[in-house]
Enzyme design. Structure first.
Site, short mmCIF file in Angstrom:
data_model
loop_
_atom_site.label_atom_id
_atom_site.label_comp_id
_atom_site.label_asym_id
_atom_site.label_seq_id
_atom_site.Cartn_x
_atom_site.Cartn_y
_atom_site.Cartn_z
N ARG A 156 -7.47 -3.02 -1.83
CA ARG A 156 -7.47 -1.96 -1.28
C ARG A 156 -8.10 -0.61 -1.56
O ARG A 156 -7.50 -0.05 -2.87
CB ARG A 156 -5.90 -2.03 -0.44
CG ARG A 156 -5.87 -3.22 0.56
CD ARG A 156 -4.55 -3.09 1.06
NE ARG A 156 -4.66 -2.27 2.29
CZ ARG A 156 -3.18 -2.42 2.57
NH1 ARG A 156 -2.28 -2.81 2.12
NH2 ARG A 156 -2.76 -1.24 3.61
N GLY B 186 0.23 -1.08 0.00
CA GLY B 186 0.29 -0.16 0.30
C GLY B 186 0.90 1.09 -0.40
O GLY B 186 0.43 2.45 -0.64
N LYS C 13 -6.17 -2.74 5.94
CA LYS C 13 -5.43 -3.58 5.60
C LYS C 13 -4.88 -4.40 4.83
O LYS C 13 -5.76 -5.03 4.12
CB LYS C 13 -4.40 -3.01 7.37
CG LYS C 13 -4.46 -2.31 8.18
CD LYS C 13 -3.73 -1.39 7.49
CE LYS C 13 -3.62 0.02 8.64
NZ LYS C 13 -2.71 1.16 7.99
N ASP D 130 -0.10 -0.83 12.93
CA ASP D 130 0.72 -2.04 12.57
C ASP D 130 0.83 -2.93 13.68
O ASP D 130 1.19 -4.44 13.20
CB ASP D 130 1.93 -1.41 11.85
CG ASP D 130 1.77 -0.35 10.40
OD1 ASP D 130 0.41 -1.44 10.31
OD2 ASP D 130 2.63 -0.81 10.17
C1 S3P Z 1 2.88 3.27 6.57
C2 S3P Z 1 1.65 4.05 7.04
C3 S3P Z 1 0.93 3.08 7.56
C4 S3P Z 1 0.75 1.72 8.39
C5 S3P Z 1 1.78 0.97 7.24
C6 S3P Z 1 2.51 2.15 6.33
C7 S3P Z 1 3.68 4.39 6.01
O1 S3P Z 1 -0.80 3.55 6.68
O2 S3P Z 1 -0.05 0.60 8.21
O3 S3P Z 1 2.45 -0.10 7.06
O4 S3P Z 1 4.83 3.59 5.58
O5 S3P Z 1 3.63 5.66 5.31
P1 S3P Z 1 -1.60 3.74 6.96
O6 S3P Z 1 -1.01 5.38 6.15
O7 S3P Z 1 -2.54 3.56 5.93
O8 S3P Z 1 -2.24 4.10 8.34
#
Ligand code: S3P
Length: 451
Positions: free
Chosen positions: A140, A111, A362, A335
């Site tokens: 997602r 993501g 997630k 996380d």
């Molecule tokens: C991340 C932000 C978080 C986290 C992901 C990594 C990042 O997600 O859960 O594992 O590196 O910016 P969200 O921005 O969707 O909360």
């Protein structure tokens, strides 16, 4: 050497991880290091590709997610040396100079790769990009970044009203905005800030609570002009920016350390020191939550490494008690909720996790999956719309469980299995390699040394 309690059964497509606790139990003792921080690794690869000159990265995470980021930026012209944890060298091509890739950019399971990259691509004028990912990533929500980018003038198309990948992006000049994000998400914040780098004027993001600030720290180190207001959870970037190659040293990932912290806390007669862990305050919610639960945990050798706070974390077996985890604490441990659910199962009393509906989008629906899989092992967990209610103090028994191809679920279930009676088999355990390729070998080593 005693027999291993860990067996890995590898078939061509999938790995089953069997964990059988011996009659006497195990204890975990020693010192260890965890792989590099995933969030910082992605950002170093991206900013190094966009900067002018050479960037070196020490301690890069060699998991599948950063490999996806590296592959995407290589496909757009960045020169990245073969990935290794000692030193990676990137010859950046300068902001705005990414080349139109010949084929689809594949973000895999990541993501962070897809959402951050969308901000970069949308602002690359006169170039066309297509982006996709694996089954999980294609389900997602991308509208959380597509909508604010469209407010800036971005041209993006995708499935289901431009909300799901594959996505097509026609890069163009963007206008600055002040975006009030409805969710505290570092991916959303970073996407908009990266789009703002090439946008004339001030682009601001305000979030409801502070999310991880690695982008802000690294952008400043690379020479971008940023204004950060922690009081209002706002960040402003002044565009157009110029980035200059830097030396990045990636600390150990506190999200990976969390598995060992909980393992030591719940396993009798254990004491572990996890060395060189990033303890950026926007990430240390896990330490606060474990302290609230009564864990004996301390930070040693605190220092600042390349703009990020780092420490060694010592933890001993602790008698845990239930607590409430909610509100502004959630983005600081987003996380770590799967492994906190394991800790809560071994605590006395009830733990309530609230305000965590984000977990449903997630790599898997982590609320539903943790509840169903730990309950198969005898836990007492009720799903709430935005969290979990966990009645602790039940004894777990080995069962067949599934990672749902989610790395953090696979590793959380392995730690639960260490303290369950009998044998637990975790299907699709290969998912751990997304963020922690050495997880199983480290587990074997720690258990061997103590049985
Ligand atoms: C991340 C932000 C978080 C986290 C992901 C990594 C990042 O997600 O859960 O594992 O590196 O910016 P969200 O921005 O969707 O909360």
């Amino acid at each position: 050497m005693p027999a291993s309690i860990v067996t890995l059964n590898i078939t061509s497509r999938s790995q089953d991880l069997a964990i059988a606790r011996p009659g006497t139990g195990v204890s975990l003792q020693g010192r260890l290091q965890v792989p590099g921080d995933k969030s910082i690794s992605h950002r170093a690869l991206m900013l190094g590709s966009l900067a002018e000159g050479i960037t070196t990265i020490e301690g890069l995470l060699l998991g599948e997610d950063p490999r996806s980021t590296a592959n995407c930026f290589q496909a757009m012209g960045a020169k990245i040396s073969p990935l290794n944890a000692e030193k990676v060298e990137i010859t950046g091509i300068g902001l705005g100079a990414l080349q139109e890739p010949e084929s689809v950019l594949d973000a895999g399971n990541s993501g962070t790769t897809m959402r951050l990259m969308l901000g970069i691509l949308a602002s690359h004028r006169d170039r066309f990009f297509t982006v996709t990912g694996d089954d999980s990533l294609r389900s997602r929500p991308m509208s959380r970044v597509v909508k604010p980018l469209q407010q800036m003038g971005a041209q993006i198309w995708g499935r289901q009203g431009n909300s799901l990948a594959p996505l097509a992006i026609q890069g163009t000049s963007l206008q600055p905005i002040h975006y009030h994000s409805p969710i505290a998400s570092a991916q959303v914040k970073s996407c908009i800030l990266l789009a703002g780098l090439m946008t004339e004027g001030e682009t601001t993001v305000t979030e409801p609570a502070l999310s991880r600030d690695h982008s802000e720290r690294m952008l400043q180190a690379f020479g971008a002009s940023l204004r950060v207001d922690p009081e209002t959870c706002s960040v402003t970037v002044q565009g157009p920016a110029q980035l200059h190659g830097q030396q990045v040293i990636v600390p150990g990932d506190i999200s990976s350390a969390a598995f060992w912290l909980v393992a030591a806390a719940i396993t009798p007669d254990s004491e572990l020191v996890v060395e060189n862990v990033g303890v950026n305050p926007t990430r240390t919610g896990i330490l606060d939550a474990l302290a609230l639960m009564g864990a004996e945990i301390s930070q040693e050798n605190q220092r600042l490494v390349a703009g990020e706070p780092v420490a060694d974390l010592r933890i001993v077996t602790s008698s845990l008690r239930g607590c409430e985890i909610s509100g502004d604490l959630i983005p600081r441990l987003i996380d770590e909720i799967p492994i906190l659910a394991v800790a809560a199962t071994f605590a006395q009393g009830t733990t309530t996790i609230k305000d965590a509906a984000e977990l449903r989008v997630k790599e898997s629906d982590r609320l539903a999956v943790m509840a169903s899989q730990l309950n198969r092992m005898g836990a007492k967990i009720t799903e709430l719309p935005d969290g979990l209610e966990i009645v602790g103090g039940t004894s777990l028994v080995g069962a067949e469980v599934d990672s749902y191809t989610d790395h953090r679920i696979a590793m959380s279930l392995a730690i639960a299995a260490l303290n369950a009676k009998g044998t637990t088999t975790i299907h699709r355990a290969e998912a751990a390699a997304i963020s922690y390729p050495e997880f199983v070998s480290t587990l074997e080593r720690l258990c061997h040394s103590s049985v």
